[in-house]
Write an enzyme that holds these catalytic residues in place. Structure first.
Site, PDB file in Angstrom:
ATOM      1  N   ASP A  57       4.858  -0.383  -0.009  1.00 49.92           N
ATOM      2  CA  ASP A  57       3.891   0.038   1.006  1.00 49.92           C
ATOM      3  C   ASP A  57       2.703   0.750   0.355  1.00 49.92           C
ATOM      4  O   ASP A  57       2.344   1.853   0.726  1.00 49.92           O
ATOM      5  CB  ASP A  57       4.570   0.950   2.036  1.00 49.92           C
ATOM      6  CG  ASP A  57       3.773   1.070   3.333  1.00 49.92           C
ATOM      7  OD1 ASP A  57       3.026   0.129   3.664  1.00 49.92           O
ATOM      8  OD2 ASP A  57       3.907   2.099   4.001  1.00 49.92           O
ATOM      9  N   ILE A  58       2.102   0.082  -0.619  1.00 49.67           N
ATOM     10  CA  ILE A  58       0.929   0.645  -1.270  1.00 49.67           C
ATOM     11  C   ILE A  58      -0.242   0.501  -0.308  1.00 49.67           C
ATOM     12  O   ILE A  58      -0.558  -0.592   0.143  1.00 49.67           O
ATOM     13  CB  ILE A  58       0.641  -0.059  -2.605  1.00 49.67           C
ATOM     14  CG1 ILE A  58       1.815   0.133  -3.561  1.00 49.67           C
ATOM     15  CG2 ILE A  58      -0.660   0.452  -3.221  1.00 49.67           C
ATOM     16  CD1 ILE A  58       1.727  -0.681  -4.833  1.00 49.67           C
TER      17      ILE A  58
END
Length: 171
Positions: A57-58
């Site tokens: 979940d960058i």
């Protein structure tokens, strides 16, 4: 973190300096700061990948800017994804009950998300839209090319974080 996350910093910079949020018309941060943050974020991803850990979940709000102006990647546990920053191969399976998408998070899905964050940083925006539009004429071609490689449709064509780090001029 008194400066907040990268998304907050970009929003505040535009609010404080004049352009309305989302207008994208004026670039405020020095390129040297953007490049330093891009290298720091990419180094964080490379360090995770070196121990075979993947973020999943960058996104801009998962990058904190500390009191010294350093960019720090947070939220290393793949328990959800943000659709706007997710790789297409993750979006294709995220709602399929047959798949545990957490098991599908890889270095290459992280690289796709990282490319979107690096574009948002260069463009000083919190909105990421595809295809990418490069409004900041000062962004070096080599940086643009590196970001585009991260967004390759074939995940096997995306660079490893260490390769991207070198492309960004880090040693």
């Amino acid at each position: 973190m008194p400066r907040g996350d990268l998304a907050n910093v970009l929003e505040m910079r535009h609010t404080e300096k004049g352009p309305a949020k989302g207008s994208g018309s004026t670039i405020i941060l020095d390129w040297s700061i953007k490049l330093s943050w891009a290298q720091q974020i990419t180094r964080g991803v490379a360090n995770l990948h070196a121990i075979q850990a993947y973020n999943g979940d960058i996104k801009s709000s998962n990058v904190l800017i500390d009191e010294n102006g350093q960019a720090l990647l947070i939220d290393f546990c793949p328990i959800g994804v943000t659709n706007e920053f997710a790789a297409p191969e993750i979006l294709a399976i995220i709602n399929d009950p047959e798949f545990e998408f957490e098991r599908e998070i890889t270095a290459m899905t992280d690289m796709y998300s990282l490319g979107l964050v690096l574009h948002a940083l260069a463009e000083e925006t919190t909105n990421v839209e595809l295809p990418l539009v490069w409004r900041n004429k000062k962004t070096p071609t080599s940086y643009r090319d590196a970001v585009q490689q991260c967004l390759a449709a074939d995940c096997r064509s995306r660079p490893a974080a260490v390769e991207l780090l070198h492309s960004l001029g880090a040693t």
